[in-house]
Design a protein around this motif. Structure first.
Motif, PDB file in Angstrom:
ATOM      1  N   MET A 250     -51.186  78.748 -62.075  1.00 32.93           N
ATOM      2  CA  MET A 250     -51.272  79.852 -62.888  1.00 32.93           C
ATOM      3  C   MET A 250     -50.311  80.025 -64.090  1.00 32.93           C
ATOM      4  O   MET A 250     -50.665  80.302 -64.957  1.00 32.93           O
ATOM      5  N   THR A 251     -49.292  79.383 -63.786  1.00 35.63           N
ATOM      6  CA  THR A 251     -48.375  79.504 -64.884  1.00 35.63           C
ATOM      7  C   THR A 251     -48.891  78.672 -66.130  1.00 35.63           C
ATOM      8  O   THR A 251     -48.756  78.915 -67.137  1.00 35.63           O
ATOM      9  N   ASP A 252     -49.318  77.507 -65.698  1.00 38.42           N
ATOM     10  CA  ASP A 252     -49.816  76.505 -66.895  1.00 38.42           C
ATOM     11  C   ASP A 252     -51.157  77.174 -67.392  1.00 38.42           C
ATOM     12  O   ASP A 252     -51.166  77.198 -68.737  1.00 38.42           O
ATOM     13  N   LEU A 253     -51.729  77.983 -66.908  1.00 41.36           N
ATOM     14  CA  LEU A 253     -53.020  78.727 -67.459  1.00 41.36           C
ATOM     15  C   LEU A 253     -52.585  79.605 -68.277  1.00 41.36           C
ATOM     16  O   LEU A 253     -52.964  79.796 -69.513  1.00 41.36           O
ATOM     17  N   LEU A 254     -51.657  80.754 -68.144  1.00 38.59           N
ATOM     18  CA  LEU A 254     -51.063  81.833 -68.791  1.00 38.59           C
ATOM     19  C   LEU A 254     -50.599  81.156 -69.937  1.00 38.59           C
ATOM     20  O   LEU A 254     -50.484  81.735 -70.969  1.00 38.59           O
ATOM     21  N   THR A 255     -49.804  80.067 -69.629  1.00 32.00           N
ATOM     22  CA  THR A 255     -49.139  79.488 -70.992  1.00 32.00           C
ATOM     23  C   THR A 255     -50.115  78.566 -72.122  1.00 32.00           C
ATOM     24  O   THR A 255     -49.907  78.845 -73.176  1.00 32.00           O
ATOM     25  N   ALA A 256     -51.161  78.102 -71.423  1.00 25.16           N
ATOM     26  CA  ALA A 256     -52.163  77.755 -72.358  1.00 25.16           C
ATOM     27  C   ALA A 256     -52.867  78.981 -73.005  1.00 25.16           C
ATOM     28  O   ALA A 256     -53.208  78.823 -74.455  1.00 25.16           O
ATOM     29  N   VAL A 257     -53.086  80.067 -72.384  1.00 30.93           N
ATOM     30  CA  VAL A 257     -53.631  81.223 -72.983  1.00 30.93           C
ATOM     31  C   VAL A 257     -52.665  81.704 -74.154  1.00 30.93           C
ATOM     32  O   VAL A 257     -53.346  81.915 -75.022  1.00 30.93           O
ATOM     33  N   ASN A 258     -51.634  81.813 -73.878  1.00 32.40           N
ATOM     34  CA  ASN A 258     -50.723  82.469 -74.947  1.00 32.40           C
ATOM     35  C   ASN A 258     -50.616  81.564 -76.029  1.00 32.40           C
ATOM     36  O   ASN A 258     -50.322  81.998 -77.247  1.00 32.40           O
ATOM     37  N   GLU A 259     -50.618  80.236 -75.695  1.00 35.70           N
ATOM     38  CA  GLU A 259     -50.567  79.199 -76.825  1.00 35.70           C
ATOM     39  C   GLU A 259     -51.864  79.170 -77.541  1.00 35.70           C
ATOM     40  O   GLU A 259     -51.923  78.243 -78.464  1.00 35.70           O
TER      41      GLU A 259
ATOM     42  N   ARG B 170     -58.707  73.976 -61.152  1.00 42.18           N
ATOM     43  CA  ARG B 170     -57.669  73.557 -60.300  1.00 42.18           C
ATOM     44  C   ARG B 170     -57.024  74.946 -59.320  1.00 42.18           C
ATOM     45  O   ARG B 170     -56.403  74.480 -58.199  1.00 42.18           O
ATOM     46  N   LEU B 171     -57.578  76.090 -59.698  1.00 41.72           N
ATOM     47  CA  LEU B 171     -57.245  77.367 -58.842  1.00 41.72           C
ATOM     48  C   LEU B 171     -58.120  77.683 -57.857  1.00 41.72           C
ATOM     49  O   LEU B 171     -59.184  77.418 -57.875  1.00 41.72           O
TER      50      LEU B 171
ATOM     51  N   GLY C 243     -55.603  82.221 -56.335  1.00 41.42           N
ATOM     52  CA  GLY C 243     -55.031  82.061 -57.583  1.00 41.42           C
ATOM     53  C   GLY C 243     -55.616  82.567 -58.739  1.00 41.42           C
ATOM     54  O   GLY C 243     -55.071  82.939 -59.655  1.00 41.42           O
ATOM     55  N   ARG C 244     -56.966  82.562 -58.694  1.00 46.69           N
ATOM     56  CA  ARG C 244     -57.781  82.956 -59.635  1.00 46.69           C
ATOM     57  C   ARG C 244     -57.436  84.431 -59.911  1.00 46.69           C
ATOM     58  O   ARG C 244     -57.485  85.329 -61.029  1.00 46.69           O
ATOM     59  N   ARG C 245     -57.590  85.154 -58.567  1.00 47.68           N
ATOM     60  CA  ARG C 245     -57.395  86.708 -58.683  1.00 47.68           C
ATOM     61  C   ARG C 245     -56.267  86.946 -59.412  1.00 47.68           C
ATOM     62  O   ARG C 245     -55.863  88.124 -59.990  1.00 47.68           O
ATOM     63  N   SER C 246     -54.742  86.264 -58.930  1.00 45.70           N
ATOM     64  CA  SER C 246     -53.615  86.519 -59.450  1.00 45.70           C
ATOM     65  C   SER C 246     -53.791  86.394 -60.901  1.00 45.70           C
ATOM     66  O   SER C 246     -53.117  87.195 -61.767  1.00 45.70           O
ATOM     67  N   ALA C 247     -54.096  85.265 -61.038  1.00 43.88           N
ATOM     68  CA  ALA C 247     -54.345  85.046 -62.711  1.00 43.88           C
ATOM     69  C   ALA C 247     -55.095  85.949 -63.483  1.00 43.88           C
ATOM     70  O   ALA C 247     -54.569  86.564 -64.784  1.00 43.88           O
TER      71      ALA C 247
ATOM     72  N   ALA D  64     -60.660  82.098 -70.088  1.00 41.58           N
ATOM     73  CA  ALA D  64     -59.799  82.212 -68.887  1.00 41.58           C
ATOM     74  C   ALA D  64     -60.165  83.266 -67.835  1.00 41.58           C
ATOM     75  O   ALA D  64     -60.442  83.421 -66.694  1.00 41.58           O
ATOM     76  N   GLY D  65     -60.377  84.620 -68.710  1.00 37.69           N
ATOM     77  CA  GLY D  65     -60.733  86.005 -67.807  1.00 37.69           C
ATOM     78  C   GLY D  65     -62.057  85.733 -67.275  1.00 37.69           C
ATOM     79  O   GLY D  65     -62.096  86.192 -66.232  1.00 37.69           O
ATOM     80  N   ALA D  66     -63.195  84.996 -67.904  1.00 38.20           N
ATOM     81  CA  ALA D  66     -64.584  84.874 -67.484  1.00 38.20           C
ATOM     82  C   ALA D  66     -64.364  84.024 -66.141  1.00 38.20           C
ATOM     83  O   ALA D  66     -65.072  84.222 -65.392  1.00 38.20           O
ATOM     84  N   SER D  67     -63.696  82.939 -66.387  1.00 43.67           N
ATOM     85  CA  SER D  67     -63.918  81.936 -65.215  1.00 43.67           C
ATOM     86  C   SER D  67     -63.120  82.382 -63.967  1.00 43.67           C
ATOM     87  O   SER D  67     -63.287  81.819 -62.820  1.00 43.67           O
ATOM     88  N   CYS D  68     -62.116  83.393 -64.188  1.00 43.92           N
ATOM     89  CA  CYS D  68     -61.044  83.909 -63.177  1.00 43.92           C
ATOM     90  C   CYS D  68     -61.903  84.767 -62.229  1.00 43.92           C
ATOM     91  O   CYS D  68     -61.310  85.156 -61.232  1.00 43.92           O
ATOM     92  N   HIS D  69     -62.766  85.517 -62.614  1.00 40.43           N
ATOM     93  CA  HIS D  69     -63.533  86.563 -61.920  1.00 40.43           C
ATOM     94  C   HIS D  69     -64.430  86.015 -61.188  1.00 40.43           C
ATOM     95  O   HIS D  69     -64.984  84.966 -60.996  1.00 40.43           O
TER      96      HIS D  69
END
Length: 909
Positions: free
Chosen positions: A1-10, A22-23, A27-31, A60-65
């Protein structure tokens, strides 16, 4: 999840799908919770930084729902879309582990949302394909499909392909194309289909696919017929008719839709009604049009405004009568309905039909038709008498004399005083400031009440500030809390004379009372006062602004007890007794009059008090009293207009590129400098010494600004105001600007002399391009006549002059004068046209619409008579021309109503 948030911010959106896959569910709900917080934060970022992360956040948001509803809402979020292509392919990759049924549900939910591009259609279509479901056919999907088809034609390596080929290659054309014809509004890219032989022609492409059995031809026919019967915008109706004509209809198909054709002929737009009428003609020739149906539809078509359709319908009725003489009893009464119309050619055509097919042995039918023929005018009287003999009903000799119907002459009411209590005064001020725009002009005509409220509240603020300035300021600060005017950090109110309104002017006074205007602000305002060379709008506004700024400065120093120029009546007029009384109070209190306030008071002063008021002003023994006395004794307007005529070097008719507002009006107006009685006006009013056209080329306003306070600036001098605002009306007639004629009704309700400038402004309004402007001019014409201030000869000559200069269209004058006559003012309209027609008839080239204008005059003459009116020069010569045009026939009709004089009879022979 940390890697995902980092990729989004970058902003690394290409890395997001692999990281999401990979989540697990938790993990997707937390992300997703973190992504929602990031989305809120992103909205406040700088646009460059926001655009960097937008795509990654969307994927990211669409795929984590985990729910289809939430996923569809996230994808459809406007704040996550960009002007570049959205990363829908990445979303598909990130969702590849989802169940097909879930993807199908997502496709349905996305299809139900508004769509912004063809890429969304492709995304939803792909989701439906993966889910093995039919592609959704919502309105948004169909519109996006049409856009995608058009775009796909440009992506071929072989170059742009024809539309029919692109549609043929589309896998969903059999479903989408019929739905395209069911949309509430067909996309412009489809209805604007170009030339019939072009590659972009949608009707031709749809018909080609129907011939190839790719599309269901019968379904397309049904859809086109349904839309044509339903009606709609002209562009869409032309499109459906074009598709219908391309598909072609057999005789059997035409005959099976009789009710549809009659509905189109009666109520369809012109092009559709014309086609339906042609089909009905073919049906009649084949004997498939029942007499009852023909009679019913004819009753509607004969009263359509299109003369061509009405005349063609009479031709169709004539064919039916020739084919079946026994139908005369049912069809001839329908033909006789044309006698009630205004088209003299149509009346004559109907009369000939009746004469040709009237049975000799049907006395009841003859009596019915003769009663209808009694409605025909004098021009047909001989023909009617020859046809029906003594059955024609003559007008009884003891008929009531004609009576003109005019509206009641409006009388301005007195201006209500401002509330005496602080709470009531502040409540009204706050309501005025909060309910009206500070800057700019309204798109509709301004309400005169806004000026009355401004004047009474401005005077109320000044009076209350003289006795309790601190209490007034505290009450204003509380009532206006949260608004910009009370915000200490927002700076002083903007005071741009180009766009000032009564509300923004009042805000200057309020800001001064709240201590938000500094000495520097007042100096800058004084330095920015227009000194001439601006347009009329800016300089009229500058007078209001200068007076308010002057009052705001005086209130700040506590030296002003009340204002001098506060009107006595709501139209802005100021009684001499009121002004003299205020000046007497100023003298006793030792108060010096403000130049702008006193100058505005002079311009508002009603000069009906005569010598008695002038003597009372002299008795004051002050410079202001002497100036009031001189003003009351002067009998000339502020800027006297010396000439209203023609110019030898004017441009030829039709040479619009050689004309400008100044060129045209300079030949109509000239002004002299003010007399000595008009000197010493304040610095904000220097433009009054110039001719009324100075600075016209420096106007950068879009359209006609509308400020009701312009009328109250010159409530006793409509000529000066009309001269300055006539360029707006000229553009309304010549260039098609909308809204300028709002000034005409309040202008003619003012006091003072209504002379050539006001009549010329009215002439331009009657010839304005837009109907709402012509309605305003008609209202002004009726008010002017009701007040007994209309100079019919002056207005008529102005209309003829403008027609001769190609500044107004005769067709528009026919519409406006016809509207005025329809209210019951037949005598008024006839008097104007009797002075306008000699000049119009003398034009070297006959203007278009002359027959319609003559028809209006003839109708007025037949209703009200011509007593007291001189014969119209050139009318007999026009009536004696060869041919049977509308102009010749209406000229003859009007000539009969006037009765030819000796000179006219000689000219006719």
């Amino acid at each position: 999840m940390t890697d995902l948030l980092t990729a989004v911010n970058e902003g690394r959106h290409h890395d997001v799908p692999a990281l999401v896959l990979r989540l697990d569910g938790a993990g997707r709900r937390s992300a997703l919770a973190e992504l929602k917080e990031l989305r809120k934060e992103v909205r406040g970022w700088d646009w460059r930084r926001r655009d960097k992360v937008r795509k990654a956040l969307l994927v990211a948001g669409a795929s984590c729902h985990t729910g289809a509803a939430g996923c569809a809402a996230w994808i459809g979020g406007r704040d996550l879309r960009d002007w570049v292509r959205s990363p829908y392919q990445l979303i598909l990759t990130a969702l590849k582990d989802r169940d097909p049924a879930w993807l199908g549900d997502l496709a349905v939910r996305l299809a139900a949302r508004p769509m912004a591009s063809s890429a969304e259609y492709a995304f939803v279509a792909e989701l439906a394909r993966i889910a093995c479901r039919p592609v959704p056919t919502t309105d948004g999907m169909v519109e996006s499909w049409a856009e995608l088809v058009d775009e796909s034609r440009w992506r071929r390596r072989s170059g742009r392909v024809p539309l029919a080929e692109a549609l043929r290659a589309d896998p969903h054309v059999a479903v989408m194309a019929p739905r395209l014809l069911e949309l509430p509004q067909v996309p412009p890219r489809v209805t604007v289909h170009g030339a019939p032989d072009s590659d972009d022609h949608w009707p031709a492409a749809l018909a080609s696919l129907a011939d190839e059995k790719v599309l269901d031809r019968s379904l397309l026919l049904d859809q086109c017929m349904t839309r044509l019967v339903r009606g709609g915008a002209v562009g869409e109706q032309r499109f459906f008719l074009s598709v219908l004509l391309r598909l072609g209809m057999t005789d059997a198909e035409e005959g099976g839709r009789l009710r549809d054709w009659t509905a189109m002929a009666a109520d369809g737009v012109t092009v559709v009604a014309s086609h339906a009428q042609a089909v009905l003609t073919r049906l009649e020739e084949r004997g498939e049009l029942p007499t009852r149906e023909l009679a019913d539809v004819s009753l509607s078509v004969l009263f359509r405004p299109e003369k061509k359709l009405a005349r063609a319908q009479l031709t169709l009725l004539g064919k039916a009568l020739r084919r079946d003489a026994t139908a005369a009893g049912e069809l001839l009464p329908v033909v006789a309905e044309a006698f009630a119309g205004e088209d003299i050619v149509l009346q004559e055509q109907a009369l000939k039909l009746v004469a040709r097919h009237l049975p000799a042995d049907d006395d009841a039918l003859r009596a019915e038709l003769s009663s209808s023929a009694a409605r025909l005018g004098a021009v047909h009287r001989e023909s009617v008498a020859a046809l029906f003999g003594g059955l024609v009903e003559d007008v009884p000799e003891d008929a009531a004399p004609y009576e003109e119907l005019l509206p009641a002459a409006p009388a301005p009411g007195p201006l209500r005083p401002a509330p005496e209590g602080v709470a009531e005064l502040v409540e009204e001020v706050a309501a005025l400031l909060k309910s009206r725009s500070w800057y700019g002009a309204s798109a509709s005509a301004p309400a005169p009440s806004s000026v009355a409220d401004h004047e009474r509240l401005l005077d109320g603020l000044v009076r209350r500030a003289a006795t309790d300035r601190a209490g007034l300021a505290a009450a204003l600060r509380e009532a206006l809390a949260g608004s910009r005017i009370a915000d200490e950090d927002s700076g002083p109110p903007r005071s741009d004379p180009q766009y000032v309104t009564t509300a923004s002017a009042l805000s200057v006074m309020v800001a001064s009372l709240l201590g938000r205007v500094t000495d520097r602000d007042f100096r800058q305002w004084h330095e920015n006062t227009p000194r001439g060379g601006s347009c009329a709008h800016t300089e009229l506004n500058s007078m209001l602004l200068a007076r308010v700024q002057e009052a705001a400065d005086a209130v700040r120093t506590g030296r002003l007890p009340f204002l001098l120029a506060t009107p006595t009546r709501e139209n802005g007029s100021l009684d001499p007794a009121d002004l003299i009384g205020r000046l007497r109070a100023y003298r006793s209190m030792g108060v010096e009059a403000g130049p702008a306030d006193f100058g505005q008071a002079l311009l508002r002063l009603c000069r009906s008090g005569g010598e008695e008021a002038a003597v009372a002003a002299d008795a004051l023994g002050t410079p202001e009293g002497d100036r009031v006395a001189a003003w009351l004794r002067a009998d000339d307007p502020v800027a006297p207009l010396l000439r209203h005529g023609t110019s030898d070097d004017r441009p030829a008719r039709g040479a619009r590129w050689r004309r400008s507002a100044a060129d045209v009006l300079d030949a109509l107006f000239a002004a002299e400098e003010r007399r000595p009685a008009r000197v010493e006006l304040p610095a904000a009013f220097p433009w009054l010494v110039r001719p009324p056209l100075s600075g016209i080329q420096n106007c950068y306003h879009w359209g006609a600004q509308q400020s009701a306070h312009w009328v109250t600036t010159f409530p006793e001098d409509p000529e000066t105001l009309a001269a300055w605002l006539t360029p707006d009306l000229m553009r309304a007639a010549d260039d098609g600007n909308r809204g300028a004629a709002w000034i005409l009704p309040p202008l003619v309700e003012t006091g003072g002399e209504v002379g050539p400038a006001a009549h010329l402004a009215l002439a331009y309004g009657l010839g304005a391009r837009h109907a709402e402007d012509r309605i305003s001019a008609v209202d002004a014409l009726l008010v002017l006549a009701a007040r007994g201030r209309l100079d019919a000869a002056l207005l008529g000559r102005a209309l003829a002059d403008l027609v001769d200069r190609d500044a107004v269209k005769v067709t528009r004058l026919a519409d406006s004068t016809g509207t005025a006559a329809g209210t019951g003012a037949y005598r008024t309209v006839l008097a104007v046209l009797a002075h306008a027609l000699p000049g119009v008839l003398a034009c070297e080239k006959q203007p278009r619409g002359l027959g319609d204008l003559l028809s209006v005059a003839a109708d007025c003459a037949e209703r009200c008579g011509t007593d007291g009116l001189a014969p119209i020069a050139g009318l007999a010569a026009t009536a004696a021309r060869k041919g049977a045009s509308q102009t010749v026939r209406q000229a003859g009709r009007l000539l009969i109503a006037f009765g030819p004089s000796r000179e006219e009879s000689g000219a006719r022979s």
